[in-house]
Design an enzyme around this catalytic site. Structure first.
Site, short mmCIF file in Angstrom:
data_model
loop_
_atom_site.label_atom_id
_atom_site.label_comp_id
_atom_site.label_asym_id
_atom_site.label_seq_id
_atom_site.Cartn_x
_atom_site.Cartn_y
_atom_site.Cartn_z
N GLU A 189 1.56 -12.36 -3.89
CA GLU A 189 3.00 -11.79 -3.11
C GLU A 189 3.27 -12.36 -2.80
OE1 GLU A 189 4.37 -7.43 -4.78
OE2 GLU A 189 4.70 -7.94 -2.89
N GLY B 147 12.14 -2.48 -4.08
CA GLY B 147 12.13 -1.34 -4.37
C GLY B 147 12.64 -0.63 -3.57
N HIS C 275 9.66 -7.34 -5.17
CA HIS C 275 9.01 -5.95 -4.14
C HIS C 275 10.25 -5.70 -3.26
CE1 HIS C 275 4.87 -4.92 -2.28
NE2 HIS C 275 6.04 -3.52 -2.13
#
Length: 412
Positions: A259, A284, A282
């Site tokens: 990432e 969440g 990313h």
């Protein structure tokens, strides 16, 4: 002055709290690589990171003065926990603060994938009206398979069941099933009956490509798959192939093997070619509520450790929760202040017989009066916090540090 460095756009409430306690706080928006981090840690006592900055043994070796690392996240695999513990550097995380945010996104992903929302959205964007119920389903009555029944997996279980789903789970550890969830005896058993699969395993390196071609091949025809856990635990190419072939009808991926370090960086994945796929960067746990809760929780843990020696919920230290130095409790349990000057000594040591006796003998030899003492051990480490009255001189500290088996001494 105590100095803290907070990286990766940690919620400002963390910096505000530490500054309110007189700590010099520096912040940075993005992550740092190993060399950049080594350069940035000169004079830093407390480090705060999220998931992109790796605190390796090389980083810690270059800065033995570092007292603690705060992971403003659930995961701690970005820190060499063993090296940190063996050199007296405590590590803290936020194991529960963003659980609800992750769980809500998983539930929304399940519904969106079952109703083929990403595919229908793409059709509209391409100026095509595709009003059809083909391959669209209610989640009620469908079976959700949860791989990993920890904090997040178990909460997903509760909400999914409230939506009318049948929940099955598999975990390598013994876990209490919540509600009507059913424990499966194997991954294979779970995958063969699940209409949707969500994975929640930890970030240890041994889990690299844990969910591989073999497991994808066992999933039901037209099932959907979700990974909001760790990017490297699934074989992305295998997932792509099973989506492209039509075996799986959709996927939601929030984490990726590699990432970008900074917001705005370019990113690509072959999964963008698939219509019924939800791809998120990313996020969440990235709700305002969760990030504020994480910022408050971890910053308080760092401060309590640095000023009082508390290791409660540390992921790599013996667990010890001690009261403030300037208060004692009466027989009725009420806190009362004391006018005595109390000095606190935190002593991390190898867990060997007689360590406490050696410490007390060293203090007694210097005419230092012990007024409170707490000890905890875990594995090969022991941790004792001692409150003393009297004047503590440099030679007294040296005597404590000279005790055989001492790892680190912190004076508060």
């Amino acid at each position: 002055m105590t100095k803290a460095l907070l990286l990766e756009n940690i919620h400002p409430c963390a910096a505000d709290f530490l500054r309110s306690k007189g700590i010099d706080v520096q912040t940075a928006q993005g992550a740092l690589d190993e060399d950049e981090l080594i350069a940035a840690l000169d004079g830093v006592d407390l480090l705060g990171i999220r998931s992109k900055t790796s605190v390796t043994a090389r980083v810690l070796e270059a800065h033995p003065h570092l007292r603690a690392v705060g992971c403003f996240s659930i995961g701690t695999n970005q820190v060499d926990l063993s090296y940190a513990a063996q050199h007296g550097i405590a590590v803290f995380n936020a194991p529960y603060s963003n659980t609800r945010s992750v769980v809500e996104l998983i539930i929304s992903d399940i519904i969106a994938l079952m109703r083929r929302v990403p595919e229908h959205t793409l059709s509209i964007r391409e100026h095509t009206w595709d009003k059809t119920a083909k391959k669209s389903h209610e989640v009620r009555g469908k079976t959700l398979g949860i791989v990993g029944y920890g904090n997040i997996g178990s909460q997903v279980s509760i909400l999914a069941e409230a939506l009318g789903m049948n929940v099955v789970f598999y975990d390598v550890e013994e876990k209490l099933a919540l509600g009507n969830a059913t424990r499966m005896n194997s991954m294979e058993e779970l995958l063969r009956i699940s209409d949707a699969v969500t994975i929640h395993v930890d970030g240890r390196k041994a889990n690299t490509n844990f969910f591989n071609e073999h497991y994808f091949s066992l999933m039901k025809q037209d099932a959907v798959f979700m990974n909001l856990s760790r990017g490297f635990i699934i074989d992305v190419n295998a997932l792509y192939n099973h989506l492209k072939s039509g075996h799986l009808s959709g996927a939601a991926i929030d984490v990726f093997p590699t990432e970008p370090k900074t917001v705005g960086d370019e990113f690509s994945t072959p999964l963008t070619e698939i219509a019924n796929v939800i791809l998120t960067p990313h996020v969440g746990g990235s709700t305002l509520e969760a990030q504020e809760a994480i910022g408050e929780f971890v910053s308080h843990k760092l401060y309590d450790y640095y000023t009082e020696g508390n290791t409660s919920l540390s992921v790599n230290m013996p667990q010890l929760n001690v009261e403030a130095r300037n208060s004692r409790k009466t027989r009725d349990g009420e806190a009362t202040s004391t006018s005595e000057k109390i000095t606190r000594i935190a002593h991390l040591h190898t867990n060997l017989p007689g360590m406490l006796a050696q410490l007390n003998n060293a203090l007694s030899a210097k005419n230092l009066n012990v007024v409170a003492q707490s000890l905890a051990t875990e594995g090969n480490l022991g941790y004792v916090v001692t409150d003393i009255t009297g004047t503590l001189h440099d030679e007294d500290i040296a005597a404590v540090e000279a005790i055989n088996g001492t790892v680190r001494v912190h004076i508060m």
